[in-house]
Write an enzyme that holds these catalytic residues in place. Structure first.
Site, PDB file in Angstrom:
ATOM      1  N   PRO A  10       0.793  -1.220   0.000  1.00  0.00           N
ATOM      2  CA  PRO A  10       0.000   0.000   0.000  1.00  0.00           C
ATOM      3  C   PRO A  10       0.831   1.279   0.000  1.00  0.00           C
ATOM      4  O   PRO A  10       1.856   1.367   0.670  1.00  0.00           O
ATOM      5  CB  PRO A  10      -0.834  -0.106   1.285  1.00  0.00           C
ATOM      6  N   ASN A  11       0.347   2.215  -0.782  1.00  0.00           N
ATOM      7  CA  ASN A  11       0.875   3.573  -0.902  1.00  0.00           C
ATOM      8  C   ASN A  11       2.210   3.664  -1.638  1.00  0.00           C
ATOM      9  O   ASN A  11       2.693   4.764  -1.880  1.00  0.00           O
ATOM     10  CB  ASN A  11       0.963   4.259   0.465  1.00  0.00           C
ATOM     11  N   ARG A  18       4.885  10.946  -2.440  1.00  0.00           N
ATOM     12  CA  ARG A  18       4.585  10.763  -1.013  1.00  0.00           C
ATOM     13  C   ARG A  18       5.833  11.000  -0.169  1.00  0.00           C
ATOM     14  O   ARG A  18       6.838  10.319  -0.326  1.00  0.00           O
ATOM     15  CB  ARG A  18       4.095   9.331  -0.805  1.00  0.00           C
ATOM     16  N   TYR A  23      10.977   8.997   1.447  1.00  0.00           N
ATOM     17  CA  TYR A  23      10.965   7.975   0.403  1.00  0.00           C
ATOM     18  C   TYR A  23      11.662   8.394  -0.889  1.00  0.00           C
ATOM     19  O   TYR A  23      11.741   7.601  -1.820  1.00  0.00           O
ATOM     20  CB  TYR A  23       9.517   7.575   0.091  1.00  0.00           C
ATOM     21  N   ASN A  72       8.026  -5.499  -0.425  1.00  0.00           N
ATOM     22  CA  ASN A  72       7.875  -4.320   0.413  1.00  0.00           C
ATOM     23  C   ASN A  72       6.388  -4.248   0.727  1.00  0.00           C
ATOM     24  O   ASN A  72       5.592  -3.768  -0.074  1.00  0.00           O
ATOM     25  CB  ASN A  72       8.348  -3.054  -0.298  1.00  0.00           C
ATOM     26  N   ALA A  75       2.818  -0.705   5.083  1.00  0.00           N
ATOM     27  CA  ALA A  75       2.262  -0.750   6.443  1.00  0.00           C
ATOM     28  C   ALA A  75       1.772  -2.135   6.841  1.00  0.00           C
ATOM     29  O   ALA A  75       1.710  -2.446   8.033  1.00  0.00           O
ATOM     30  CB  ALA A  75       1.134   0.271   6.571  1.00  0.00           C
ATOM     31  N   GLU A  96      12.297  -9.320   2.668  1.00  0.00           N
ATOM     32  CA  GLU A  96      11.536  -8.145   3.093  1.00  0.00           C
ATOM     33  C   GLU A  96      12.381  -6.900   2.859  1.00  0.00           C
ATOM     34  O   GLU A  96      13.562  -6.871   3.221  1.00  0.00           O
ATOM     35  CB  GLU A  96      11.197  -8.284   4.579  1.00  0.00           C
ATOM     36  N   HIS A  98      12.484  -2.456   2.866  1.00  0.00           N
ATOM     37  CA  HIS A  98      11.933  -1.149   3.212  1.00  0.00           C
ATOM     38  C   HIS A  98      12.853  -0.074   2.666  1.00  0.00           C
ATOM     39  O   HIS A  98      14.080  -0.201   2.754  1.00  0.00           O
ATOM     40  CB  HIS A  98      11.782  -0.985   4.728  1.00  0.00           C
ATOM     41  N   ARG A 105      12.310   5.346  12.760  1.00  0.00           N
ATOM     42  CA  ARG A 105      11.003   5.991  12.623  1.00  0.00           C
ATOM     43  C   ARG A 105      10.116   5.695  13.833  1.00  0.00           C
ATOM     44  O   ARG A 105      10.603   5.296  14.889  1.00  0.00           O
ATOM     45  CB  ARG A 105      10.378   5.548  11.305  1.00  0.00           C
TER      46      ARG A 105
END
Length: 146
Positions: A10-11, A18, A23, A72, A75, A96, A98, A105
């Protein structure tokens, strides 16, 4: 030819727009051609969805015939037992990824629900995290062969 599926959650369709301070200012679609050029002997496919079930469907579709998945989960990383169950059911390795260093964060981003099912985790290297994940998958595949 080795086959690797990149799956973005998502996103991540909003990369470049964004929160560029976190990012970056490039879209994933603008990064993908350079990634494919760097690995001409690897078929790199790309999929993005904002819907958890679609991510699971894609991983189930490729997880028994591809050599690896770079995931990735956005969330969903921090919330999805369903993604973990899917990863554990696949034959291929999953890394995985990111873009940001999630450990720098918010506290809720420090825990991954999916890491336990993955071969490894890469975070904090911007879009280059995807290249590092592919390098890791290829090295792991070569080690398993030899």
């Amino acid at each position: 030819m080795k086959k690797i599926q990149i799956v973005n959650g998502p996103n991540l369709n909003l990369l470049g727009k964004r929160e560029p301070g976190i990012y970056g200012s490039s879209s994933f679609e603008s990064y993908l051609p350079a990634l494919r050029e760097r690995y001409p002997d690897v078929q790199i496919d790309y999929f993005q969805s904002n819907i958890e079930g679609e991510l699971i469907n894609k991983m189930q579709e490729v997880g028994f015939c591809y050599d690896g998945i770079v995931l990735n989960a956005g969330a969903y990383t921090h919330t999805s037992i369903a993604l973990l169950d899917c990863i554990r059911s696949l034959r291929c390795r999953v890394v995985e990824v990111h873009i940001s260093n999630v450990h720098q964060r918010e506290e809720y981003r420090h825990h991954s629900m999916i890491s336990a099912g993955c071969k490894g985790v890469i975070c904090g290297f911007g879009l280059d995290s995807y290249r590092l994940a592919i390098e890791g998958l290829l090295a792991d595949m070569n080690q398993a062969k030899g």
